[in-house]
Scaffold this active site. Structure first.
Site: not given
Length: 415
Positions: A50, A184-185, A103, A52, A108
């Site tokens: 989201c 998802g994750e 980040s 890069r 992160e």
């Protein structure tokens, strides 16, 4: 081969631009296979999140790659929002990314897993020595940063900041009806943070119902089919979306219908997807508070103030490891100089042998000349070969240049 990174991120490009270049993880291998059809690129790794989209490349010539970058990747390397970093700068950038220093949220934790998956996907296509070494050192550096600095203490993520934003708006989350779109994750992280902050009414919607059911069972949540989203949207006070969808999942029509059904009771939507899952025009509605990834900046800024003192320490580790990689790359780039010298010695030896041999010599005499010539050339060149090897391994470009001039060797300057 030279290494470089070409890309955009949250520092150089706003969300509207970034979402034009995103590539889903499921498409990495196909995308990389197309890139490698270019004779300029020998190996590549693609990282698209989201925040890069970056291409780490091993190329035969940086100059040739610059000329063809837009044709190959669709990136204009001269554009203001695009960056191209080579060698040492490429390494420090990747090391900072992997360690969570570059980040949107300092420290992160998700990014290291995303980089590892990107590397694994690339390994199924093609990895050469330079790219493999670059990423192995990135993982090593990230481990050092997390173990030796405060960045590794109380790790956070964009998901964490999104939940913090929800808490700032609602206060306690125990009475809010919450919808998670995606399984998802990021969705899993969202649910963990929500539960830690007393959220009790969580529903998971996902295109693949099986994945939603897995998360729901893990966290005692409920599920719903994504096709029911428009009809049931009005039930939720707080909506998080984190999918890899290429299309908008909540449009202006759906939001308007939900507000009417709620009798215009306000609702909050937090979209963590790039490209976005929620139509940005919804932001204009009076009773919907819509936030995208870039809107988390206030929460993130507070986090960075607490962690800023650790950045310098992390940067020192990153720079030291990047310097080691640079030395390795220089030694690898100039390894041909040693081969050149060995070929030169072999040529001189063979020239001497040719002058000493005659047609009337016996096989025994010929073998003796060859043996003596080999022993003499080996003894005379031993110290020089050892010295050349040490200078190349040092990575000192000035010393390598002087050494090449001394032995009349040709350095390849095509970078």
């Amino acid at each position: 081969m030279a290494i470089c990174v070409l890309g955009i991120n949250h520092k150089t490009a706003e969300l509207k631009i970034r979402e034009q270049f995103t590539v889903a993880e499921a498409d990495y291998q196909v995308h990389l296979a197309k890139l490698l059809k270019s004779p300029v690129i020998d190996s590549a790794v693609l990282i698209s999140t989201c925040n890069r989209t970056e291409y780490y490349l091993s190329v035969q010539s940086i100059n040739k790659f610059k000329q063809q970058a837009q044709k190959i990747l669709g990136f204009d390397s001269q554009a203001e929002h695009v960056y191209l970093k080579t060698g040492y700068d490429c390494a420090t950038h990747l090391f900072a990314v992997t360690a969570g220093v570059d980040s949107l949220v300092l420290g992160e934790t998700q990014i290291q897993g995303q980089v590892k998956r990107a590397f694994d996907e690339a390994s199924q296509v093609k990895l050469n020595g330079e790219i493999n070494k670059l990423f192995q050192m990135a993982f090593k550096t990230a481990k050092l940063v997390r173990s030796d600095t405060e960045i590794g203490r109380n790790p956070v993520s964009v998901a964490h900041c999104a939940v913090q934003l929800g808490r700032q708006i609602f206060g306690s989350l125990d009475q809010q009806k919450i919808l998670i779109i995606g399984a998802g994750e990021t969705a899993e992280l969202l649910i963990r943070y929500l539960i830690n902050h007393d959220a009790k009414q969580i529903v998971i919607a996902n295109r693949t119902v099986k994945n939603a059911a897995r998360l729901a069972q893990l966290f005692a949540a409920q599920t719903m089919e994504l096709s029911h989203l428009e009809n049931r949207l009005a039930q939720f006070d707080l909506v998080f979306s984190a999918t890899a969808s290429k299309h908008v999942l909540i449009d202006l029509k759906a939001a308007n219908l939900a507000l009417k059904a709620r009798k215009f009771k306000p609702m909050v939507m937090i979209d963590l997807s790039v490209p976005r899952d929620i139509d940005e025009s919804i932001k204009d509605l009076d009773d919907v508070f819509l936030y995208a990834v870039d809107d988390l900046q206030k929460v993130i800024t507070e986090n960075m103030q607490r962690r800023k003192s650790t950045v310098e320490e992390a940067t020192r580790i990153i720079n030291a490891e990047a310097e080691l990689l640079s030395q390795w790359l220089v030694s690898r780039q100039h390894h041909d100089l040693l081969k050149q010298y060995q070929r030169k010695v072999e040529g001189i030896k063979q020239s001497v042998i040719d002058r000493q041999l005659s047609q009337d010599m016996s096989d025994e005499q010929i073998n003796k000349v060859n043996t003596v010539a080999h022993q003499v050339s080996k003894k005379l060149s031993h110290d020089s070969i050892s010295g050349i090897r040490k200078i190349i391994q040092s990575g000192n470009t000035e010393h390598i240049k002087l050494m090449a001039e001394l032995f009349n060797l040709e350095i390849n300057n095509d970078t």
